[in-house]
Design a protein around this motif. Structure first.
Motif, PDB file in Angstrom:
ATOM      1  N   ASN A 196      25.136  55.854 -31.784  1.00 58.11           N
ATOM      2  CA  ASN A 196      24.052  55.713 -30.818  1.00 58.11           C
ATOM      3  C   ASN A 196      24.504  55.969 -29.384  1.00 58.11           C
ATOM      4  O   ASN A 196      23.677  56.035 -28.473  1.00 58.11           O
ATOM      5  CB  ASN A 196      23.415  54.326 -30.932  1.00 58.11           C
ATOM      6  CG  ASN A 196      22.578  54.188 -32.195  1.00 58.11           C
ATOM      7  OD1 ASN A 196      21.698  55.010 -32.451  1.00 58.11           O
ATOM      8  ND2 ASN A 196      22.860  53.174 -32.997  1.00 58.11           N
ATOM      9  N   HIS A 197      25.817  56.109 -29.166  1.00 55.87           N
ATOM     10  CA  HIS A 197      26.327  56.399 -27.834  1.00 55.87           C
ATOM     11  C   HIS A 197      27.011  57.768 -27.782  1.00 55.87           C
ATOM     12  O   HIS A 197      27.791  58.045 -26.868  1.00 55.87           O
ATOM     13  CB  HIS A 197      27.310  55.299 -27.385  1.00 55.87           C
ATOM     14  CG  HIS A 197      26.656  53.983 -27.150  1.00 55.87           C
ATOM     15  ND1 HIS A 197      26.445  53.079 -28.169  1.00 55.87           N
ATOM     16  CD2 HIS A 197      26.141  53.413 -26.022  1.00 55.87           C
ATOM     17  CE1 HIS A 197      25.842  51.997 -27.680  1.00 55.87           C
ATOM     18  NE2 HIS A 197      25.652  52.175 -26.384  1.00 55.87           N
ATOM     19  N   LEU A 257      20.299  54.329 -36.677  1.00 56.56           N
ATOM     20  CA  LEU A 257      20.252  55.224 -35.531  1.00 56.56           C
ATOM     21  C   LEU A 257      18.953  54.982 -34.770  1.00 56.56           C
ATOM     22  O   LEU A 257      17.872  54.961 -35.364  1.00 56.56           O
ATOM     23  CB  LEU A 257      20.315  56.691 -35.983  1.00 56.56           C
ATOM     24  CG  LEU A 257      21.610  57.154 -36.657  1.00 56.56           C
ATOM     25  CD1 LEU A 257      21.495  58.616 -37.068  1.00 56.56           C
ATOM     26  CD2 LEU A 257      22.798  56.962 -35.723  1.00 56.56           C
ATOM     27  N   HIS A 258      19.054  54.817 -33.445  1.00 54.68           N
ATOM     28  CA  HIS A 258      17.870  54.562 -32.640  1.00 54.68           C
ATOM     29  C   HIS A 258      16.961  55.797 -32.586  1.00 54.68           C
ATOM     30  O   HIS A 258      15.736  55.678 -32.685  1.00 54.68           O
ATOM     31  CB  HIS A 258      18.260  54.154 -31.216  1.00 54.68           C
ATOM     32  CG  HIS A 258      19.095  52.911 -31.160  1.00 54.68           C
ATOM     33  ND1 HIS A 258      18.885  51.842 -32.003  1.00 54.68           N
ATOM     34  CD2 HIS A 258      20.144  52.570 -30.356  1.00 54.68           C
ATOM     35  CE1 HIS A 258      19.759  50.883 -31.725  1.00 54.68           C
ATOM     36  NE2 HIS A 258      20.544  51.304 -30.732  1.00 54.68           N
ATOM     37  N   SER A 259      17.548  56.978 -32.442  1.00 58.86           N
ATOM     38  CA  SER A 259      16.776  58.226 -32.324  1.00 58.86           C
ATOM     39  C   SER A 259      17.476  59.314 -33.142  1.00 58.86           C
ATOM     40  O   SER A 259      18.243  60.118 -32.594  1.00 58.86           O
ATOM     41  CB  SER A 259      16.647  58.657 -30.866  1.00 58.86           C
ATOM     42  OG  SER A 259      16.041  57.656 -30.090  1.00 58.86           O
TER      43      SER A 259
END
Length: 294
Positions: A185-186, A210-212
């Motif tokens: 995620n980063h 996963l956020h996106s």
């Protein structure tokens, strides 16, 4: 004085070919893709045929086209006729003394999977000139003059289809990116536009949140995405059959050891036996053997 009476003329062959493809697909767009012309050209050819016949063969609407009863009645006869014409064309082509072997392949396979294998096959068949055409959708091997096609898809029960290897995906990156890796995620996620669901599929299968999953740079060619990944642009969902050389050389490394299958395979399709060259099966076997040696 000799008499040369005016004889009745049939409709143009191209118009009949356009009608058959459009009727078989029930789509002017799909017919245009198959015949490598514009959808407008298909529409004009069909109008020419309808004008010659004096009756509509398609109904046009905002959603596309449908066959009229007259068009539906004609389709089987046209399909048989063009199948037989294709058989005759293949037979005529196979009479040529100088052998050209034409392969159609998905761009990613043509660029990343095929070259090393085809180099070995060329040494086994030095008398044959091999040509490769990269294309996004599989051609009709019953109509087009390709001797073999290579695409990634779901296997079908077909006599002349060979499932070469399973498609397996895993996150990969350049070694320099891995040294500063914290979590997905980063990091910049890279995507191929054709396999846009790769990250979502992998994350849901292995249990990584996963956020996106679709956020990040997108590439129209998988080979471009691979090169950007090697250059340190981010992390790509690697298709193992396509990145085996990069992993072996160390230009790419796994960002996570967990992998998953996509349900797809590298598929080799051959024309019907009656349309194959005498060397086709040997070449297909040689490519398959090279896979097993990899």
């Amino acid at each position: 004085m000799s008499v040369a009476p005016k004889r009745p003329k049939g409709p143009p062959l191209n118009a009949m070919r356009a009608f058959e493809a459009a009727a078989r697909h029930v789509s002017f767009v799909a017919a245009a893709e198959e015949l490598n012309v514009s959808a407008g050209a298909i529409s004009q050819h069909v109008k020419t045929l309808e004008g010659w016949a004096g009756t509509p063969l398609f109904r046009r609407n905002a959603q596309g086209v449908t066959l009229t009863s007259a068009g539906a009645d004609l389709l089987p006869m046209f399909t048989v006729a063009f199948d037989e014409l294709a058989d005759a064309t293949h037979a005529l082509r196979n009479l040529r003394p100088d052998t050209d072997f034409h392969i159609a392949a998905l761009p990613a396979l043509a660029q990343l999977w095929l070259p090393r294998r085809l180099a070995r096959v060329r040494t086994l068949f030095p008398q044959i000139n091999f040509s490769v055409t990269a294309m996004e959708t599989p051609p009709s091997l019953s109509r087009e003059l390709f001797d073999l096609s290579l695409f990634i898809g779901v296997p079908e029960p077909a006599e002349n289809q060979i499932s070469i290897c399973r498609d397996e995906i895993v996150p990969v990156c350049a070694p320099s990116v891995l040294t500063s890796f914290e979590d997905f995620n980063h990091c910049a996620l890279l995507h191929d536009q054709v396999w846009i669901d790769d990250w979502r599929l992998w994350s849901e299968t292995v249990g990584v949140k996963l956020h996106s999953p679709q956020k990040g740079a997108h590439f129209s060619l998988y080979s471009l995405a691979v090169e950007e990944t090697k250059a340190g642009a981010g992390i790509l969902m690697g298709h193992l059959p396509l990145i085996e050389e990069a992993l072996a050389s160390g230009t790419l490394v796994r960002a996570d050891e967990r992998s998953c299958t996509t349900g797809r395979f590298i598929l080799m399709n051959l024309p019907h036996t009656s349309r194959q060259r005498s060397e086709t099966r040997q070449i297909a076997l040689a490519l398959s053997e090279e896979v097993n040696r990899s």
